[in-house]
Every structure is written in C-alpha cells, then in structure tokens.
Scaffold this motif. Structure first.
Motif, PDB file in Angstrom:
ATOM      1  N   ALA A  45      -4.910  -3.151  -8.743  1.00 54.71           N
ATOM      2  CA  ALA A  45      -6.251  -2.596  -8.978  1.00 54.71           C
ATOM      3  C   ALA A  45      -6.382  -1.226  -8.326  1.00 54.71           C
ATOM      4  CB  ALA A  45      -7.317  -3.555  -8.430  1.00 54.71           C
ATOM      5  N   VAL A  46      -5.917  -1.114  -7.081  1.00 58.28           N
ATOM      6  CA  VAL A  46      -5.950   0.175  -6.385  1.00 58.28           C
ATOM      7  C   VAL A  46      -5.101   1.199  -7.131  1.00 58.28           C
ATOM      8  CG1 VAL A  46      -5.273   1.387  -4.277  1.00 58.28           C
ATOM      9  CG2 VAL A  46      -6.443  -0.809  -4.118  1.00 58.28           C
ATOM     10  N   ASN A  47      -3.916   0.781  -7.579  1.00 60.44           N
ATOM     11  CA  ASN A  47      -3.037   1.692  -8.319  1.00 60.44           C
ATOM     12  C   ASN A  47      -3.713   2.231  -9.575  1.00 60.44           C
ATOM     13  OD1 ASN A  47      -1.149   1.009  -6.394  1.00 60.44           O
ATOM     14  ND2 ASN A  47       0.199  -0.120  -7.781  1.00 60.44           N
ATOM     15  N   GLN A  53       0.837  -1.208   0.000  1.00 59.13           N
ATOM     16  CA  GLN A  53       0.000   0.000   0.000  1.00 59.13           C
ATOM     17  C   GLN A  53       0.867   1.253   0.000  1.00 59.13           C
ATOM     18  OE1 GLN A  53      -2.455  -0.588   3.470  1.00 59.13           O
ATOM     19  NE2 GLN A  53      -3.661  -2.211   2.524  1.00 59.13           N
ATOM     20  N   ARG A  54       1.971   1.213   0.729  1.00 55.80           N
ATOM     21  CA  ARG A  54       2.844   2.383   0.806  1.00 55.80           C
ATOM     22  C   ARG A  54       3.625   2.594  -0.504  1.00 55.80           C
ATOM     23  NH1 ARG A  54       5.909   0.953   4.646  1.00 55.80           N
ATOM     24  NH2 ARG A  54       7.974   1.047   3.725  1.00 55.80           N
ATOM     25  N   ILE A  55       3.989   1.500  -1.136  1.00 51.66           N
ATOM     26  CA  ILE A  55       4.725   1.599  -2.405  1.00 51.66           C
ATOM     27  C   ILE A  55       3.801   2.112  -3.503  1.00 51.66           C
ATOM     28  CG2 ILE A  55       5.885   0.270  -4.221  1.00 51.66           C
ATOM     29  CD1 ILE A  55       6.941  -1.582  -1.977  1.00 51.66           C
ATOM     30  N   GLY A  56       2.614   1.487  -3.596  1.00 53.16           N
ATOM     31  CA  GLY A  56       1.585   1.945  -4.527  1.00 53.16           C
ATOM     32  C   GLY A  56       2.078   2.254  -5.925  1.00 53.16           C
ATOM     33  N   ASN A  57       1.798   3.482  -6.362  1.00 53.93           N
ATOM     34  CA  ASN A  57       2.141   3.922  -7.720  1.00 53.93           C
ATOM     35  C   ASN A  57       3.509   4.593  -7.821  1.00 53.93           C
ATOM     36  OD1 ASN A  57       0.069   3.181  -9.546  1.00 53.93           O
ATOM     37  ND2 ASN A  57      -1.299   4.661  -8.584  1.00 53.93           N
ATOM     38  N   GLN A  58       4.332   4.430  -6.801  1.00 52.13           N
ATOM     39  CA  GLN A  58       5.687   4.995  -6.885  1.00 52.13           C
ATOM     40  C   GLN A  58       6.561   4.191  -7.842  1.00 52.13           C
ATOM     41  OE1 GLN A  58       7.487   6.145  -2.969  1.00 52.13           O
ATOM     42  NE2 GLN A  58       5.569   5.389  -2.130  1.00 52.13           N
ATOM     43  N   VAL A  59       6.056   3.044  -8.266  1.00 51.56           N
ATOM     44  CA  VAL A  59       6.784   2.156  -9.178  1.00 51.56           C
ATOM     45  C   VAL A  59       5.866   1.772 -10.334  1.00 51.56           C
ATOM     46  CG1 VAL A  59       8.308   1.216  -7.393  1.00 51.56           C
ATOM     47  CG2 VAL A  59       6.082   0.157  -7.795  1.00 51.56           C
ATOM     48  N   PRO A  60       6.427   1.397 -11.486  1.00 52.65           N
ATOM     49  CA  PRO A  60       5.585   0.950 -12.606  1.00 52.65           C
ATOM     50  C   PRO A  60       5.065  -0.467 -12.352  1.00 52.65           C
ATOM     51  CG  PRO A  60       7.902   0.778 -13.192  1.00 52.65           C
ATOM     52  CD  PRO A  60       7.860   1.445 -11.839  1.00 52.65           C
ATOM     53  N   TRP A  61       4.119  -0.892 -13.161  1.00 55.25           N
ATOM     54  CA  TRP A  61       3.516  -2.218 -12.966  1.00 55.25           C
ATOM     55  C   TRP A  61       4.544  -3.336 -13.052  1.00 55.25           C
ATOM     56  CZ3 TRP A  61       3.888  -5.921 -16.745  1.00 55.25           C
ATOM     57  CH2 TRP A  61       4.169  -5.485 -18.052  1.00 55.25           C
ATOM     58  N   GLN A  62       5.627  -3.096 -13.795  1.00 54.80           N
ATOM     59  CA  GLN A  62       6.648  -4.136 -13.960  1.00 54.80           C
ATOM     60  C   GLN A  62       7.312  -4.516 -12.635  1.00 54.80           C
ATOM     61  OE1 GLN A  62       6.270  -1.427 -15.905  1.00 54.80           O
ATOM     62  NE2 GLN A  62       6.852  -1.827 -18.030  1.00 54.80           N
ATOM     63  N   PHE A  63       7.343  -3.577 -11.689  1.00 57.21           N
ATOM     64  CA  PHE A  63       7.882  -3.877 -10.358  1.00 57.21           C
ATOM     65  C   PHE A  63       7.137  -5.067  -9.755  1.00 57.21           C
ATOM     66  CE2 PHE A  63       7.110  -3.499  -5.803  1.00 57.21           C
ATOM     67  CZ  PHE A  63       8.377  -3.384  -5.265  1.00 57.21           C
ATOM     68  N   ARG A  98      -3.586 -17.178 -11.028  1.00 52.04           N
ATOM     69  CA  ARG A  98      -2.347 -16.724 -11.672  1.00 52.04           C
ATOM     70  C   ARG A  98      -2.557 -15.340 -12.280  1.00 52.04           C
ATOM     71  NH1 ARG A  98       1.432 -20.625 -12.320  1.00 52.04           N
ATOM     72  NH2 ARG A  98       2.397 -19.521 -14.048  1.00 52.04           N
ATOM     73  N   LEU A  99      -1.564 -14.485 -12.107  1.00 53.36           N
ATOM     74  CA  LEU A  99      -1.646 -13.119 -12.617  1.00 53.36           C
ATOM     75  C   LEU A  99      -1.544 -13.098 -14.135  1.00 53.36           C
ATOM     76  CD1 LEU A  99       0.535 -11.626  -9.803  1.00 53.36           C
ATOM     77  CD2 LEU A  99      -1.731 -10.748 -10.381  1.00 53.36           C
ATOM     78  N   GLN A 100      -2.402 -12.306 -14.760  1.00 54.71           N
ATOM     79  CA  GLN A 100      -2.453 -12.196 -16.215  1.00 54.71           C
ATOM     80  C   GLN A 100      -1.761 -10.899 -16.634  1.00 54.71           C
ATOM     81  OE1 GLN A 100      -3.835 -14.973 -17.931  1.00 54.71           O
ATOM     82  NE2 GLN A 100      -3.576 -15.624 -15.792  1.00 54.71           N
ATOM     83  N   TRP A 101      -0.476 -11.001 -16.918  1.00 54.99           N
ATOM     84  CA  TRP A 101       0.321  -9.790 -17.155  1.00 54.99           C
ATOM     85  C   TRP A 101      -0.045  -9.087 -18.457  1.00 54.99           C
ATOM     86  CZ3 TRP A 101       2.036  -7.702 -13.121  1.00 54.99           C
ATOM     87  CH2 TRP A 101       2.365  -8.498 -12.015  1.00 54.99           C
ATOM     88  N   ALA A 102      -0.546  -9.819 -19.436  1.00 51.05           N
ATOM     89  CA  ALA A 102      -0.968  -9.170 -20.687  1.00 51.05           C
ATOM     90  C   ALA A 102      -2.147  -8.229 -20.414  1.00 51.05           C
ATOM     91  CB  ALA A 102      -1.347 -10.223 -21.728  1.00 51.05           C
ATOM     92  N   ALA A 103      -3.103  -8.681 -19.602  1.00 55.85           N
ATOM     93  CA  ALA A 103      -4.265  -7.846 -19.258  1.00 55.85           C
ATOM     94  C   ALA A 103      -3.835  -6.653 -18.413  1.00 55.85           C
ATOM     95  CB  ALA A 103      -5.293  -8.689 -18.498  1.00 55.85           C
ATOM     96  N   ILE A 104      -2.907  -6.879 -17.489  1.00 53.56           N
ATOM     97  CA  ILE A 104      -2.417  -5.802 -16.619  1.00 53.56           C
ATOM     98  C   ILE A 104      -1.686  -4.755 -17.442  1.00 53.56           C
ATOM     99  CG2 ILE A 104      -0.772  -5.284 -14.770  1.00 53.56           C
ATOM    100  CD1 ILE A 104      -1.522  -8.153 -13.652  1.00 53.56           C
ATOM    101  N   ALA A 105      -0.794  -5.222 -18.316  1.00 54.63           N
ATOM    102  CA  ALA A 105      -0.019  -4.294 -19.150  1.00 54.63           C
ATOM    103  C   ALA A 105      -0.927  -3.487 -20.078  1.00 54.63           C
ATOM    104  CB  ALA A 105       1.016  -5.066 -19.964  1.00 54.63           C
TER     105      ALA A 105
END
Length: 220
Positions: A150-152, A92-102, A178-185
């Motif tokens: 999702a919050v980000n 929660q603290r990191i949040g959007n300080q990093v890109p989704w790739q993190f 399992r995380l769907q990275w294509a949908a996230i990206a």
C-alpha cells in the motif's frame, strides 16, 4: 622412572596444555561479526534454498541478506533479534526497489524462512549467541506485506502517505487474511516498473525475471 614430584609437575603441565587447547578450539569455532551474514545465507541455501526454483531461491536470499543487514546494523551488543520489528524495517527499506512480484514470492516462503531463522539464528557460533524473538504468524506476515505494498503504491502514485490511507488500501489487498494478488496486480501493472540505471547485470536479470511473473504464478 620419574620421581613423584616430577610426574606431578608433568601431569599439571599436560592438564594446562589440554585446557589451553580446548579454549583455542572453542575460540576457533566462533565466527566474527562480519561473517554472520555469509554464515546464515550459507545455512539458508544448504537447508532450503537449494531445493527451491532458482528465482524463488534468489528472491528469498536477497530478502534474507537485507534482513540481516538490518539486524546487524543494530550492533554486536544487541543480542535480541525481533523478527517483527526487523522485518518491518527491512520491507520499508526495500520498498519500491523491487516489483510487486517480489512480495508475491516472499509471501509464499515467509513462514519457511522464519522457521529456519528461528532454528539457525540462535546457534550461529558467536561469542554471545543471538536471541531470535517475536516471530510473525502467517496472517501477520500477510498484513505487513499488504501494508508495504500500500505504501509502495501510494508513493508511486504521488499521493500523500497517511496511516489511514495505508490501512484502507492494505485492507483492500486482503480477504480473510489472505493476499489478493489479482487486485494487487491490477493496480501495480499499469504503473510499470523500471530497473534503476546502473544496476548490476545479475540484479537486472533477477528483477526482469520477477517482472515476468503473473498472478497465475502465485497459488498461495
């Protein structure tokens, strides 16, 4: 030749010196509260990080550093470190300080990192050892990461973040746990990611390297 009385006194003094020396050695083997983060980061790098690609190592180290700051902020009297709770707070603290790739790199290393924490955390040479508890399953890790992403996304999109909205979006990021990275990206890429002005050079380089990763770099 010493008399028995003198010999007995000498033996007692010797025993006292040995006991005192052992206590001093035990004390010198412990570390201060302000050294815990450096100690565990050093153990991580020695045991795991040095065997990983530099970008992956740097990412996990930065997450671990943030996680430890969350744990240490509880205070020295809190001897129980609950992985689930502390991980939620850290993400929660990191949040959007990093890109989704993190989050993509983190998800691939989460279980390895957690195993190290469960092994190394309790043996940190503190006066009162820590108890590392409530570990996460791989599915639970993926759920936490999906919820944070999702919050980000909702935050960046200036949409009110409700639990229902978060849960619905997080569910769309997962198939069979399992995380769907294509949908996230696909959702994050059009929004872009800007490095905050004033960020130090090493962090800027790390963030830019993360931004250069694509869906094909995540095979987990």
């Amino acid at each position: 030749m010493s008399r028995p009385g003198n010999y007995g006194k000498s033996s007692r003094l010797k025993q006292l010196r040995q006991i005192r020396r052992r206590k001093q050695q035990q004390t010198s083997r412990t570390i201060g509260w302000d050294q815990v983060e450096d100690f565990l980061l050093g153990r991580y790098h020695l045991v795991q990080g040095s065997k990983l690609p530099p970008l992956v190592d740097a990412t996990v180290q930065r997450f671990f550093s943030e996680w430890l700051q969350t744990a240490l902020a509880q205070g020295e009297d809190q001897v129980q470190w609950a992985v689930k709770t502390l991980t939620e707070r850290t993400l929660q603290r990191i949040g959007n300080q990093v890109p989704w790739q993190f989050y993509g790199l983190l998800s691939g290393q989460a279980m390895h990192w957690q195993r190290l924490l469960l092994r190394e955390g309790p043996v940190v040479p503190l006066t009162i050892p820590r108890q590392v508890m409530s570990p996460l399953s791989e599915t639970a890790w993926n759920q936490l990461i999906a919820e944070q992403l999702a919050v980000n996304l909702l935050t960046v999109s200036a949409v009110p973040v409700t639990v229902k909205q978060r849960d619905q979006l997080a569910a769309s990021f997962l198939i069979d746990g399992r995380l769907q990275w294509a949908a996230i990206a696909a959702l994050f890429t059009p929004l872009g990611f800007q490095v905050t002005a004033g960020t130090d050079q090493a962090t800027t380089q790390w963030l830019n390297d993360l931004r250069g990763l694509t869906v094909g770099d995540f095979h987990h």
